[in-house]
Design a protein around this motif. Structure first.
Motif, PDB file in Angstrom:
ATOM      1  N   LYS A  84       6.722   2.642   7.801  1.00  0.00           N
ATOM      2  CA  LYS A  84       5.394   3.270   8.805  1.00  0.00           C
ATOM      3  C   LYS A  84       5.316   1.711  10.675  1.00  0.00           C
ATOM      4  CE  LYS A  84       0.901   3.088   7.998  1.00  0.00           C
ATOM      5  NZ  LYS A  84      -0.736   3.209   7.249  1.00  0.00           N
ATOM      6  N   ARG A  85       6.483   1.268  10.754  1.00  0.00           N
ATOM      7  CA  ARG A  85       6.270   0.437  12.488  1.00  0.00           C
ATOM      8  C   ARG A  85       6.857   1.790  12.916  1.00  0.00           C
ATOM      9  NH1 ARG A  85       8.489  -5.245   9.899  1.00  0.00           N
ATOM     10  NH2 ARG A  85       6.545  -5.828   9.440  1.00  0.00           N
ATOM     11  N   VAL A 103       7.928  -4.339  19.338  1.00  0.00           N
ATOM     12  CA  VAL A 103       9.685  -5.380  19.921  1.00  0.00           C
ATOM     13  C   VAL A 103       9.958  -6.446  19.080  1.00  0.00           C
ATOM     14  CG1 VAL A 103      11.160  -5.547  20.909  1.00  0.00           C
ATOM     15  CG2 VAL A 103       9.555  -3.406  21.705  1.00  0.00           C
ATOM     16  N   ILE A 104       8.870  -7.342  18.861  1.00  0.00           N
ATOM     17  CA  ILE A 104       9.392  -8.359  18.394  1.00  0.00           C
ATOM     18  C   ILE A 104       8.920  -8.720  17.026  1.00  0.00           C
ATOM     19  CG2 ILE A 104       8.349 -11.160  17.994  1.00  0.00           C
ATOM     20  CD1 ILE A 104       7.449 -10.888  21.367  1.00  0.00           C
ATOM     21  N   ILE A 105       8.038  -8.155  16.086  1.00  0.00           N
ATOM     22  CA  ILE A 105       7.979  -7.878  14.852  1.00  0.00           C
ATOM     23  C   ILE A 105       8.968  -6.838  14.124  1.00  0.00           C
ATOM     24  CG2 ILE A 105       6.512  -6.669  13.797  1.00  0.00           C
ATOM     25  CD1 ILE A 105       3.781  -7.138  15.100  1.00  0.00           C
ATOM     26  N   ALA A 106       9.862  -5.887  14.721  1.00  0.00           N
ATOM     27  CA  ALA A 106       9.957  -5.376  14.371  1.00  0.00           C
ATOM     28  C   ALA A 106      11.590  -5.896  14.258  1.00  0.00           C
ATOM     29  CB  ALA A 106      10.048  -3.746  15.002  1.00  0.00           C
ATOM     30  N   GLY A 107      11.436  -6.668  15.557  1.00  0.00           N
ATOM     31  CA  GLY A 107      13.231  -7.430  15.764  1.00  0.00           C
ATOM     32  C   GLY A 107      13.477  -8.973  14.769  1.00  0.00           C
ATOM     33  N   ILE A 108      11.947  -9.053  13.892  1.00  0.00           N
ATOM     34  CA  ILE A 108      12.426 -10.658  13.219  1.00  0.00           C
ATOM     35  C   ILE A 108      12.404  -9.933  11.734  1.00  0.00           C
ATOM     36  CG2 ILE A 108      10.518 -12.043  12.121  1.00  0.00           C
ATOM     37  CD1 ILE A 108       9.476 -12.704  14.709  1.00  0.00           C
ATOM     38  N   GLY A 109      11.532  -8.385  11.565  1.00  0.00           N
ATOM     39  CA  GLY A 109      11.305  -7.406  10.457  1.00  0.00           C
ATOM     40  C   GLY A 109      12.914  -6.914  10.127  1.00  0.00           C
ATOM     41  N   ILE A 110      14.095  -7.000  10.759  1.00  0.00           N
ATOM     42  CA  ILE A 110      15.502  -6.652  10.678  1.00  0.00           C
ATOM     43  C   ILE A 110      15.622  -7.525   9.888  1.00  0.00           C
ATOM     44  CG2 ILE A 110      17.547  -6.230  12.322  1.00  0.00           C
ATOM     45  CD1 ILE A 110      16.259  -5.717  14.227  1.00  0.00           C
ATOM     46  N   ALA A 111      14.956  -8.577   9.691  1.00  0.00           N
ATOM     47  CA  ALA A 111      16.248 -10.244   8.490  1.00  0.00           C
ATOM     48  C   ALA A 111      16.356  -9.346   6.910  1.00  0.00           C
ATOM     49  CB  ALA A 111      15.559 -10.685   9.240  1.00  0.00           C
ATOM     50  N   ASN A 137      12.827  -0.539  10.008  1.00  0.00           N
ATOM     51  CA  ASN A 137      12.826  -2.084  11.935  1.00  0.00           C
ATOM     52  C   ASN A 137      13.208  -1.941  12.637  1.00  0.00           C
ATOM     53  OD1 ASN A 137      10.106  -3.441  10.802  1.00  0.00           O
ATOM     54  ND2 ASN A 137      11.846  -4.023   9.449  1.00  0.00           N
ATOM     55  N   ILE A 138      14.869  -0.676  12.472  1.00  0.00           N
ATOM     56  CA  ILE A 138      15.648  -1.187  13.484  1.00  0.00           C
ATOM     57  C   ILE A 138      15.274   0.177  14.316  1.00  0.00           C
ATOM     58  CG2 ILE A 138      17.860  -0.477  14.334  1.00  0.00           C
ATOM     59  CD1 ILE A 138      19.452  -1.416  11.740  1.00  0.00           C
ATOM     60  N   SER A 176      -2.069  -7.439  13.954  1.00  0.00           N
ATOM     61  CA  SER A 176      -1.802  -7.232  12.404  1.00  0.00           C
ATOM     62  C   SER A 176      -1.295  -6.667  11.764  1.00  0.00           C
ATOM     63  CB  SER A 176      -2.585  -8.365  12.390  1.00  0.00           C
ATOM     64  OG  SER A 176      -3.540  -7.833  11.883  1.00  0.00           O
ATOM     65  N   ASN A 177      -1.618  -5.453  11.388  1.00  0.00           N
ATOM     66  CA  ASN A 177      -2.011  -3.938  10.981  1.00  0.00           C
ATOM     67  C   ASN A 177      -0.489  -4.146  11.094  1.00  0.00           C
ATOM     68  OD1 ASN A 177      -3.989  -4.121   9.456  1.00  0.00           O
ATOM     69  ND2 ASN A 177      -5.142  -2.130  10.841  1.00  0.00           N
ATOM     70  N   MET A 178       0.515  -3.592  12.304  1.00  0.00           N
ATOM     71  CA  MET A 178       1.880  -3.990  12.504  1.00  0.00           C
ATOM     72  C   MET A 178       2.415  -4.604  11.749  1.00  0.00           C
ATOM     73  SD  MET A 178       2.253  -2.365  16.178  1.00  0.00           S
ATOM     74  CE  MET A 178       1.815  -3.698  17.097  1.00  0.00           C
TER      75      MET A 178
END
Length: 124
Positions: free
Chosen positions: A23-24, A85-93, A101-102, A14-16
């Motif tokens: 920070k990611r 991978v999933i969290i950063a992939g969503i965060g790219i938006a 995020n990339i 959840s922190n990620m």
């Protein structure tokens, strides 16, 4: 002990999710460090087998402890990296956090793929 470890793992995930893109990247490297600890504990299993020839009880205790720590750290690091991978992939938006995020996505994806590839090579 199980409940506390699971709670800490869920809090880590959840922190990620709540972190900014930059920070990611730090979380990606922290997950790599956790996976590296798993590899170290796997080497400790090998060393414990060698120790069994000198002192059986010491080697056996080392194997039991090392196997448990290997499974715990490896799974926690790998699952957290996969979640990143999933969290950063969503965060790219998000255009404001896209760069971080990339970078986190690429780091997490490459280490996850590399870990799976290394596991396949070692198992075959």
């Amino acid at each position: 002990m199980k409940g506390a470890a699971l709670f800490n793992f869920i809090r880590h995930i959840s922190n990620m999710g709540a972190a900014s893109g930059k920070k990611r990247i730090v979380y990606a490297f922290a997950n790599i460090a956790i996976m590296a600890l798993g590899i170290f504990f796997a080497l400790c299993v090998k060393w414990s087998f060698a120790l069994m020839s000198e002192t059986f009880i010491g080697g056996l205790l080392g194997i039991i402890l090392s196997v448990a720590l290997t499974i715990f750290t490896f799974l926690q690091g790998f699952l957290a990296q996969f979640a990143l991978v999933i969290i950063a992939g969503i965060g790219i938006a998000d255009p404001q956090e896209r760069g971080g995020n990339i970078a986190a996505f690429i780091i997490a994806l490459l280490t996850s793929v590399g870990l799976v590839a290394a596991g396949i090579i070692f198992l075959l």
